[in-house]
Design an enzyme around this catalytic site. Structure first.
Site, PDB file in Angstrom:
ATOM      1  CG  HIS A 189      -0.617  11.247   0.559  1.00 22.66           C
ATOM      2  ND1 HIS A 189       0.271  10.528   1.329  1.00 22.66           N
ATOM      3  CD2 HIS A 189      -1.171  12.167   1.385  1.00 22.66           C
ATOM      4  CE1 HIS A 189       0.262  10.996   2.563  1.00 22.66           C
ATOM      5  NE2 HIS A 189      -0.608  11.983   2.629  1.00 22.66           N
ATOM      6  N   GLY A 190      -0.126   8.017  -1.113  1.00 21.70           N
ATOM      7  CA  GLY A 190       0.612   6.884  -0.567  1.00 21.70           C
ATOM      8  C   GLY A 190       1.420   7.252   0.671  1.00 21.70           C
ATOM      9  CB  THR A 236       5.385  10.163   3.819  1.00 18.77           C
ATOM     10  OG1 THR A 236       4.827  10.392   5.126  1.00 18.77           O
ATOM     11  CG2 THR A 236       4.475  10.784   2.763  1.00 18.77           C
ATOM     12  CD  GLU A 237      11.985   8.226   7.190  1.00 15.50           C
ATOM     13  OE1 GLU A 237      12.722   8.027   8.180  1.00 15.50           O
ATOM     14  OE2 GLU A 237      12.398   8.760   6.140  1.00 15.50           O
ATOM     15  CG  ASN A 291       1.804   9.019   6.149  1.00 15.84           C
ATOM     16  OD1 ASN A 291       1.787   9.020   4.923  1.00 15.84           O
ATOM     17  ND2 ASN A 291       1.186   9.952   6.856  1.00 15.84           N
ATOM     18  CD  GLU A 349      -3.857  16.621   6.095  1.00 15.96           C
ATOM     19  OE1 GLU A 349      -4.978  17.123   5.876  1.00 15.96           O
ATOM     20  OE2 GLU A 349      -3.694  15.427   6.407  1.00 15.96           O
TER      21      GLU A 349
END
Length: 259
Positions: A18-19, A21-22, A24, A94
């Site tokens: 996935h793209g 996230t904050e 990440n 996850e």
């Protein structure tokens, strides 16, 4: 004669993370908590989806996503371009990280120093709760086994689950962990099923930041239908989209992902 491996329902897999996230971007363990894509994560999905759709234009493709929203939102950027329904499978979610979920690397080191040392040294961390690595691999493998027949499947998942799935498909044991690096945000890997079993064809691919090459030419070194690896084959920088597993000290730490 010894029989070969049982053929799966699909002959090719794209395992797509996935793209961003904050969490990440700030190095915070996500596990099965569900922060949304940030602006950059949505932009990553929007850039990548047309690239994948063009490469898969003539393929019979099934699209399956983890049930966590950051994966679903990434997959939804691709579904209408493929003209394929989006399937949801919670077995692609996850790695559950128990008491670490929601904490940064520094917070884990401060609050759970013994567990942190186990993790850094590559040992299992049973004290934090969550899931065992083998259980993550088993559920992801089951999701692959239950795919409907198709030539290609795109699995939209997470850093940790992607790693465990790749290892399991390739028959890598615990002594071979980290033979290849983790996926960056919105990067993907391609596997092909051949007579001897699954083979990793390309790893940690991403759409070039500047878009497709001028004149439609592939980047140097690419010999297939997908773009070549990113320049360094390294995930996003620790402060710009990486999960805690991807930041130093990467050579020794466990690959339980936060993505």
């Amino acid at each position: 004669m010894t029989a070969g491996p049982v053929a799966p329902p699909v002959r090719r897999l794209l395992v797509w993370r996935h793209g961003r996230t904050e969490w990440n971007a700030t190095g915070r363990f996500q596990g099965q908590l569900d922060p949304p894509l940030d602006d950059e994560g949505r932009a990553q999905a929007a850039r990548t989806a047309p690239f994948l759709a063009a490469a898969l234009r003539n393929e019979d493709t099934v699209l399956v996503s983890s049930d966590l929203q950051r994966a679903v939102d990434t997959a939804q950027a691709l579904a209408p371009l493929l003209g394929a329904p989006l399937r949801i499978d919670e077995r692609l979610r996850e790695h559950g990280l128990g008491s670490w979920e929601g904490l940064t690397r520094d917070e884990v080191a401060e609050r759970h120093p013994d567990q942190y040392e186990q993790w850094v040294s590559g040992q299992p961390v049973p004290g934090r709760g969550g899931e065992a690595q083998a259980d993550v691999a088993a559920r992801a493998l089951a999701a692959v086994a239950d795919l409907p027949p198709a030539s290609t499947a795109v699995l939209v998942t997470h850093g940790g689950t992607a790693g465990r799935l790749l290892e399991a498909l390739l028959g890598l044991g615990s002594e071979h962990r980290r033979v290849f690096g983790p996926l960056g945000n919105c990067h993907w890997s391609e596997l092909s099923f051949q007579a001897s079993g699954w083979r990793l064809m390309r790893h940690n691919l991403s759409v070039p930041a500047a878009g497709p090459q001028e004149g439609g030419r592939r980047p140097a070194g690419d010999r297939g239908p997908f773009p070549g690896p990113s320049a360094s084959d390294v995930p996003d920088a620790p402060r710009s989209g990486a999960t805690p597993e991807e930041a130093p000290p990467a050579p020794v730490e466990d690959a339980d992902a936060a993505g």
